[in-house]
Design a protein around this motif. Sequence first.
Motif, short mmCIF file in Angstrom:
data_model
loop_
_atom_site.label_atom_id
_atom_site.label_comp_id
_atom_site.label_asym_id
_atom_site.label_seq_id
_atom_site.Cartn_x
_atom_site.Cartn_y
_atom_site.Cartn_z
N TRP A 1 16.52 -51.83 36.46
CA TRP A 1 16.93 -50.95 37.55
C TRP A 1 16.27 -49.58 37.42
CZ3 TRP A 1 18.96 -46.27 38.67
CH2 TRP A 1 19.43 -46.08 39.97
N LEU A 2 16.29 -49.04 36.21
CA LEU A 2 15.71 -47.71 35.99
C LEU A 2 14.22 -47.70 36.31
CD1 LEU A 2 17.47 -46.71 32.65
CD2 LEU A 2 17.77 -45.59 34.87
N ARG A 3 13.51 -48.70 35.86
CA ARG A 3 12.06 -48.74 36.11
C ARG A 3 11.76 -48.95 37.59
NH1 ARG A 3 9.35 -52.39 31.48
NH2 ARG A 3 7.51 -51.11 31.91
N ALA A 4 12.61 -49.71 38.28
CA ALA A 4 12.41 -49.92 39.71
C ALA A 4 12.72 -48.68 40.52
CB ALA A 4 13.29 -51.07 40.19
N HIS A 5 13.50 -47.74 39.92
CA HIS A 5 13.88 -46.53 40.65
C HIS A 5 13.23 -45.28 40.07
CE1 HIS A 5 16.83 -49.34 42.21
NE2 HIS A 5 17.05 -48.50 43.20
N GLY A 6 12.12 -45.44 39.40
CA GLY A 6 11.31 -44.27 39.07
C GLY A 6 11.32 -43.79 37.65
N ALA A 7 11.99 -44.47 36.72
CA ALA A 7 12.00 -44.00 35.33
C ALA A 7 10.72 -44.43 34.63
CB ALA A 7 13.22 -44.55 34.60
N ALA A 8 9.62 -43.91 35.12
CA ALA A 8 8.32 -44.30 34.58
C ALA A 8 7.92 -43.43 33.40
CB ALA A 8 7.25 -44.23 35.67
N ARG A 9 8.49 -42.22 33.33
CA ARG A 9 8.08 -41.29 32.28
C ARG A 9 8.66 -41.67 30.93
NH1 ARG A 9 9.10 -34.87 32.75
NH2 ARG A 9 7.48 -35.08 34.31
N GLN A 10 9.97 -41.91 30.93
CA GLN A 10 10.63 -42.12 29.64
C GLN A 10 11.97 -42.83 29.81
OE1 GLN A 10 11.79 -38.54 27.17
NE2 GLN A 10 10.13 -39.39 25.93
N VAL A 11 12.27 -43.73 28.85
CA VAL A 11 13.57 -44.39 28.79
C VAL A 11 14.20 -44.02 27.45
CG1 VAL A 11 14.77 -46.61 28.65
CG2 VAL A 11 12.94 -46.28 30.33
N LEU B 1 6.15 -48.68 18.71
CA LEU B 1 6.88 -47.83 17.77
C LEU B 1 7.91 -47.01 18.54
CD1 LEU B 1 5.69 -45.96 14.69
CD2 LEU B 1 6.83 -44.62 16.47
N VAL B 2 9.12 -46.93 18.00
CA VAL B 2 10.21 -46.18 18.64
C VAL B 2 10.76 -45.17 17.63
CG1 VAL B 2 12.45 -46.30 19.79
CG2 VAL B 2 10.82 -48.21 20.00
N SER C 1 11.22 -32.14 17.54
CA SER C 1 11.00 -33.57 17.75
C SER C 1 10.93 -33.90 19.24
CB SER C 1 12.13 -34.37 17.09
OG SER C 1 12.10 -34.19 15.68
N GLY C 2 11.74 -33.21 20.05
CA GLY C 2 11.71 -33.44 21.48
C GLY C 2 10.34 -33.15 22.07
N ARG C 3 9.73 -32.07 21.64
CA ARG C 3 8.38 -31.75 22.13
C ARG C 3 7.37 -32.79 21.67
NH1 ARG C 3 10.24 -26.51 20.88
NH2 ARG C 3 9.18 -26.49 18.86
N ALA C 4 7.52 -33.24 20.42
CA ALA C 4 6.57 -34.23 19.88
C ALA C 4 6.70 -35.57 20.57
CB ALA C 4 6.78 -34.39 18.37
N LEU C 5 7.91 -35.88 21.06
CA LEU C 5 8.18 -37.20 21.65
C LEU C 5 8.23 -37.18 23.18
CD1 LEU C 5 11.00 -38.30 19.18
CD2 LEU C 5 8.61 -39.05 19.18
N ALA C 6 7.88 -36.05 23.78
CA ALA C 6 7.98 -35.92 25.23
C ALA C 6 7.15 -36.97 25.97
CB ALA C 6 7.57 -34.52 25.67
N GLY C 7 6.09 -37.44 25.35
CA GLY C 7 5.24 -38.43 26.00
C GLY C 7 5.56 -39.86 25.63
N ALA C 8 6.54 -40.07 24.75
CA ALA C 8 6.89 -41.43 24.32
C ALA C 8 7.61 -42.16 25.44
CB ALA C 8 7.76 -41.38 23.07
N ARG C 9 7.29 -43.43 25.63
CA ARG C 9 7.90 -44.19 26.72
C ARG C 9 9.31 -44.66 26.40
NH1 ARG C 9 5.38 -48.90 28.36
NH2 ARG C 9 4.27 -49.11 26.38
N LEU C 10 9.61 -44.89 25.13
CA LEU C 10 10.94 -45.33 24.71
C LEU C 10 11.35 -44.55 23.48
CD1 LEU C 10 13.39 -47.27 24.90
CD2 LEU C 10 12.08 -48.91 23.51
N VAL C 11 12.50 -43.90 23.56
CA VAL C 11 13.06 -43.12 22.46
C VAL C 11 14.53 -43.53 22.36
CG1 VAL C 11 13.36 -40.80 21.49
CG2 VAL C 11 11.50 -41.24 23.11
#
Length: 410
Positions: free
Chosen positions: A69-79, A110-111, A207-217
Amino acid sequence: MIGAIADDFTGATDVAVAMRRRGLRTVLYFGLPPQGSEPPEHDAVVIALKTRTIPKADAVARSLRALRWLRAHGAARQVYFKYCSTFDSTRDGNIGPVLDALADAMDVPLVAMTPSSPEHGRTQYNGYLFVGDVLLGESHMRDHPLTPMTDSYLPRLLEAQSAYRSGVVTLGQVRGHAVEQRLAELREHGVRYVFVDALEDSDLEVSGRALAGARLVAGAAGLAGGLAAAHARAEGGEPPAPDPFGPAAVLAGSCSARTLEQVAVMIEAGRPAYRLDALADRDPASLARGALAWYDRLPPGTGAPLIYSSLEPVALRRVQQALGTERSAGILEQALGAVARGLVERGVTRVISAGGETSGAVVSALGVPGGVIGAEAARGVPWIHTPNGFSLLLKSGNFGEPGLLLEASR
């Protein structure tokens, strides 16, 4: 948009308010959003599931439906997969199985994660989780009735639940701004899950800045706040939110030490109180009818009432031995849900719930699809303004000062 999947309802409100506090417009859904629904304008969406202690196959299936549902509604940046800051789980799961399924579905090698939430007294050092000044395995969580935590080393806990290896980013590497470098090294060595040390909120910001581009955290609300700060669009503070109003009632089912304190404060203040006793009546509907009949007899002006099933450890064990842990919990959760429904039908517009499982039962019984995150009654405990015409305050068992329930229900 950031999309979050939480494994219980109070944890979902915790992560939602962490995002809102950093300026993100945040919408919370209880369970999968109704088919065809579109969230109001937002930067983050949190889906609250009730998967912490259910069979792991069910937990995985529900989490994957939320991901779709999230990916279908725009959660493309990060989950973001949100679990409890005390890593509540058993040797079989459900944190590991859900993480495995989400990472596989998103093809993420990697997560990074951490349960550290310093404002709640949870910190991670060298991969060990502390609750206040003691290790997790030596804390009150050691005797938790559903998810007893007897080990404190996070990689070992997760490896027991997953087929994949776990590693650690140390505090020195965090404060040396070497998080990304260390993650790359661990990935080369076949590590899939990495616990990132954090003792202070500033460590989580790094850590938030370092992981801002991670797709899954993954992790607790602390790291979610660090990520939200990195993504924040809003400037000038929190968005405005209306104050909740109208008649209030408190429902408490948690048996945590803090909730027991909060229940005692309400009773000592002279608030009317009614205890649900599963040993005296094992029928949830009958228990609820008794509580609502008591509520109907209350004279005006007595203050918001407390209806509770919270018990001290000795009394709790006696009930569990007589009825079984799952049966006793089920009876009381169903009863509290029915009570919540009856209270709203009688005009209560502020429902305050103490305990994760209790909150899940209340939300389900009320048929609440979700709401907009409002102001906090306590740190990490926000009001949720629902489209149903009432507001909810869902408090995790261990959250809040002793006077929280009393103050929130004034």
